[in-house]
Motif scaffolding. Structure first.
Motif, PDB file in Angstrom:
ATOM      1  N   ASP A 135       0.629  -1.046  -0.096  1.00 51.87           N
ATOM      2  CA  ASP A 135       0.025  -0.175  -0.063  1.00 51.87           C
ATOM      3  C   ASP A 135       0.967   1.259  -0.027  1.00 51.87           C
ATOM      4  O   ASP A 135       1.862   1.351   0.836  1.00 51.87           O
ATOM      5  CB  ASP A 135      -0.814  -0.094   1.355  1.00 51.87           C
ATOM      6  CG  ASP A 135      -1.971   1.096   1.185  1.00 51.87           C
ATOM      7  OD1 ASP A 135      -1.481   2.190   1.950  1.00 51.87           O
ATOM      8  OD2 ASP A 135      -3.024   1.159   0.688  1.00 51.87           O
ATOM      9  N   ALA A 137       0.086   4.439   0.943  1.00 53.24           N
ATOM     10  CA  ALA A 137      -0.223   5.306   2.053  1.00 53.24           C
ATOM     11  C   ALA A 137       0.700   4.705   2.991  1.00 53.24           C
ATOM     12  O   ALA A 137       0.992   5.491   3.947  1.00 53.24           O
ATOM     13  CB  ALA A 137      -1.365   5.567   2.052  1.00 53.24           C
ATOM     14  N   ASP A 182       1.174   7.359  -6.417  1.00 53.07           N
ATOM     15  CA  ASP A 182       1.653   8.568  -5.418  1.00 53.07           C
ATOM     16  C   ASP A 182       0.806   9.875  -5.699  1.00 53.07           C
ATOM     17  O   ASP A 182       0.328  10.460  -4.741  1.00 53.07           O
ATOM     18  CB  ASP A 182       2.994   8.787  -5.524  1.00 53.07           C
ATOM     19  CG  ASP A 182       3.977   7.703  -5.119  1.00 53.07           C
ATOM     20  OD1 ASP A 182       3.760   7.253  -3.908  1.00 53.07           O
ATOM     21  OD2 ASP A 182       4.934   7.460  -5.819  1.00 53.07           O
ATOM     22  N   VAL A 185      -2.641   9.173  -3.818  1.00 47.93           N
ATOM     23  CA  VAL A 185      -2.379   9.457  -2.469  1.00 47.93           C
ATOM     24  C   VAL A 185      -2.274  10.866  -2.088  1.00 47.93           C
ATOM     25  O   VAL A 185      -2.931  11.496  -1.415  1.00 47.93           O
ATOM     26  CB  VAL A 185      -1.353   8.624  -1.826  1.00 47.93           C
ATOM     27  CG1 VAL A 185      -1.021   9.137  -0.166  1.00 47.93           C
ATOM     28  CG2 VAL A 185      -1.207   7.148  -1.965  1.00 47.93           C
ATOM     29  N   GLU A 189      -4.851  13.275   0.150  1.00 51.37           N
ATOM     30  CA  GLU A 189      -4.443  14.184   1.261  1.00 51.37           C
ATOM     31  C   GLU A 189      -4.485  15.691   1.057  1.00 51.37           C
ATOM     32  O   GLU A 189      -5.451  16.248   1.996  1.00 51.37           O
ATOM     33  CB  GLU A 189      -3.080  14.051   1.325  1.00 51.37           C
ATOM     34  CG  GLU A 189      -2.442  12.648   1.815  1.00 51.37           C
ATOM     35  CD  GLU A 189      -0.758  12.453   1.803  1.00 51.37           C
ATOM     36  OE1 GLU A 189      -0.357  11.433   2.270  1.00 51.37           O
ATOM     37  OE2 GLU A 189      -0.251  13.502   0.949  1.00 51.37           O
TER      38      GLU A 189
END
Length: 579
Positions: A135, A137, A182, A185, A189
């Motif tokens: 994963d 994250a 990425d 993710v 965020e």
């Protein structure tokens, strides 16, 4: 087709003039691309619109096809700004990463598309696992993906691997080396910051009045969350999909979640396009049969130029456990009998190996031998001219050349190398095209003569202490690597490579390994691991316009015939002898 020749159906007209966000399901051949084109024309030619529209899809091939259609029908303005057309990944990169960077990263983000292939090792001699098993994250291992890579988490502790994975994730992110996992993710965020999401959402709403998310069955959960955020920002979003064509499980495809997401739209904003303008009645009936039983209630109506065709579906029954070349020979006869040029009648399978075996093309298999890798890459590049995948094939040639010249150690270093050296497409492509063309294999040459040409062409770029003869060694398998497809044979392609395309004729190959589970599933049994394999067959068969052949092991042919005839599909069975 000229724009004036388009006479939309009632369902298409509803989409074209629908001003709100909508969830649109479209069967294969429904004319969804042309419908999106006309919807865009409706927007961009309206006197009150001064904003752009965005067209997003999930593969470069789908984007290229969509852009070609938009330009052919005169919809895209020149210059394109403020409109946008590209992959979903590129949209996120351009509007949410390039302007704002990554949290916790002061370095300029650099895209490393093959980061998922980075090796994770807790120590030097440990079995390597690809980064995709973890994963992005949290660094937690995915037991199923790890098992596919040969690591059983029930028998071995993954803690050391997870620590090593987190180190790679953190260090590469700190240095700005990111891929699209990425990116998602980072975007998640960012969007969790309410103030940020509102400000950026307002900016995007000021630029785009409408966004089309095509092939939305290829979304993953993070993508759906972003689509939902765009709508809440005030942008009209058209989500266009066929849930039965979800064949990107490897990127987290969300068939069930997508259907739940559809329920968040009001009934008036759930639209469908069901007429099939592409295929014959028999192919339409076969497509219905290849859906899950619960999705067969509404038949696809043939409405295009092939709607009166009486051509049946050809079921090619073959013996043995392997895929025989007799399949390709039988399909070649069928294509020529129907007046279809062979280059427009591909043989499709889940893997390139199975498709190639069906036309009698020798397959090398996985190898780390650089000479064999080069030969295979060059042959695939030459063959790509016939099947429309030159761009990907040329990149593969470039990667292998860099490895041979000792400029990278593995293909996973490729994108990082280009970034660090400041190398762009325009600087490397001409030289690699020259090399690939120079290494075209002449049947009058011997493998030894080809190898000497390769050594001559690549020697000047070699670095390090090794000689070109040491880097490019001979091998008895070189003759197989340089084998060309048989003369007068259809091209062999993977089903993934033709998604979104259409052909006058198609042959889809079911193998002994997966056909039983696929038929079990289509007969109404619960076989979770077969769902994506079944959807691949559906995707492959739905590419056909006039001729569809399905090759199946002899032991399962009767089951396939029964499945197809149950939806009114006319069948002609061919039993291959001594195959």
């Amino acid at each position: 087709m000229k724009a004036s020749a388009f006479d939309p159906t009632t369902q298409q007209r509803k989409v074209i003039y629908h001003d709100s966000s909508a969830f649109i399901t479209a069967c294969p051949g429904a004319g969804k691309t042309r419908t999106m084109v006309e919807r865009a024309r409706q927007i961009l030619e309206g006197p009150s619109y001064r904003q752009g529209v965005a067209f997003l899809s999930f593969t470069n091939a789908a984007v290229d096809e969509l852009e070609a259609r938009l330009r052919a029908f005169g919809v895209l303005p020149a210059p394109l700004f403020p409109s946008f057309i590209g992959t979903f990944d590129r949209f996120l990169w351009q509007f949410l990463i390039v302007p704002f960077g990554m949290k916790g990263c002061d370095a300029l983000p650099r895209l490393v598309p093959d980061k998922n292939s980075f090796h994770v090792r807790p120590f030097d001699d440990a079995q390597p696992l690809p980064l995709k098993c973890f994963d992005r994250a949290t660094g937690a291992i995915d037991p199923k993906l790890a098992l596919e890579a040969g690591f059983n988490t029930e028998l071995r502790s993954p803690k050391a691997y997870e620590t090593a994975a987190r180190h790679i994730i953190d260090s590469t992110r700190t240095n700005g080396l990111i891929d699209f996992d990425d990116v998602r993710v980072s975007v998640s965020e960012r969007l969790a910051d309410k103030d940020f999401s509102q400000r950026v959402g307002a900016a995007l709403a000021a630029r785009f009045c409408e966004i089309f998310v095509d092939e939305a069955q290829d979304c993953n959960p993070a993508d759906l969350a972003i689509v939902d955020w765009l709508m809440k920002a005030g942008i009209t979003v058209k989500v266009v999909c066929d849930p039965n064509q979800s064949i990107y499980k490897f990127r987290g495809g969300v068939t069930d979640e997508l259907l739940k997401y559809a329920d968040t739209f009001s009934p008036s904003n759930r639209l469908s396009i069901s007429g099939n303008f592409r295929s014959t009645p028999a192919i339409c009936a076969a497509i219905v049969a290849l859906r899950p039983p619960s999705a067969r209630l509404t038949p696809d109506e043939p409405t295009g130029p092939n709607k009166f065709s009486q051509t049946p579906i050809h079921v090619i029954s073959y013996g043995g456990s392997g895929v025989p070349p007799a399949i390709g020979r039988q399909f070649t006869r069928l294509a020529l009998e129907n007046g279809i040029p062979l280059h427009q009648a591909p043989v499709l399978a889940s893997t390139r190996s199975s498709a190639a075996k069906a036309i009698g093309q020798p397959i090398l298999g996985h190898t780390s031998h650089m000479t064999l890798q080069l030969a295979e890459a060059v042959m695939n590049y030459q063959f790509a001219f016939a099947v429309g995948s030159r761009r990907e094939a040329l990149v593969t040639v470039h990667k292998v050349v860099l490895q041979i010249q000792a400029k990278i150690a593995t293909t996973t270093e490729y994108d990082n190398y280009l970034q660090s050296e400041g190398i762009v497409d325009a600087t490397w492509r001409p030289e690699i095209i020259k090399i690939a063309n120079g290494l075209r294999f002449d049947p009058f040459d011997t493998p030894d003569q080809w190898l000497e040409k390769a050594r001559t062409l690549l020697a000047s770029g070699l670095i390090g202490s090794s000689t070109i003869n040491q880097r490019l060694r001979n091998d008895t398998k070189l003759v197989t690597a340089l084998a060309t497809p048989p003369e007068n044979s259809p091209p062999a392609r993977t089903i993934h490579s033709v998604k979104g395309l259409e052909f006058p004729g198609v042959c889809v190959v079911l193998t002994s390994k997966t056909s039983g589970q696929i038929l079990d599933l289509l007969e109404g049994n619960s076989v979770p691991d077969a769902e994506e394999e079944a959807r691949k067959i559906y995707v492959g068969c739905s590419r056909a316009e006039r001729l569809l052949a399905i090759a199946v092991p002899k032991s399962r042919a009767s089951r396939l015939v029964a499945l197809l005839t149950a939806t009114g599909c006319s069948i002609k069975l061919h039993n291959l002898e001594n195959s």
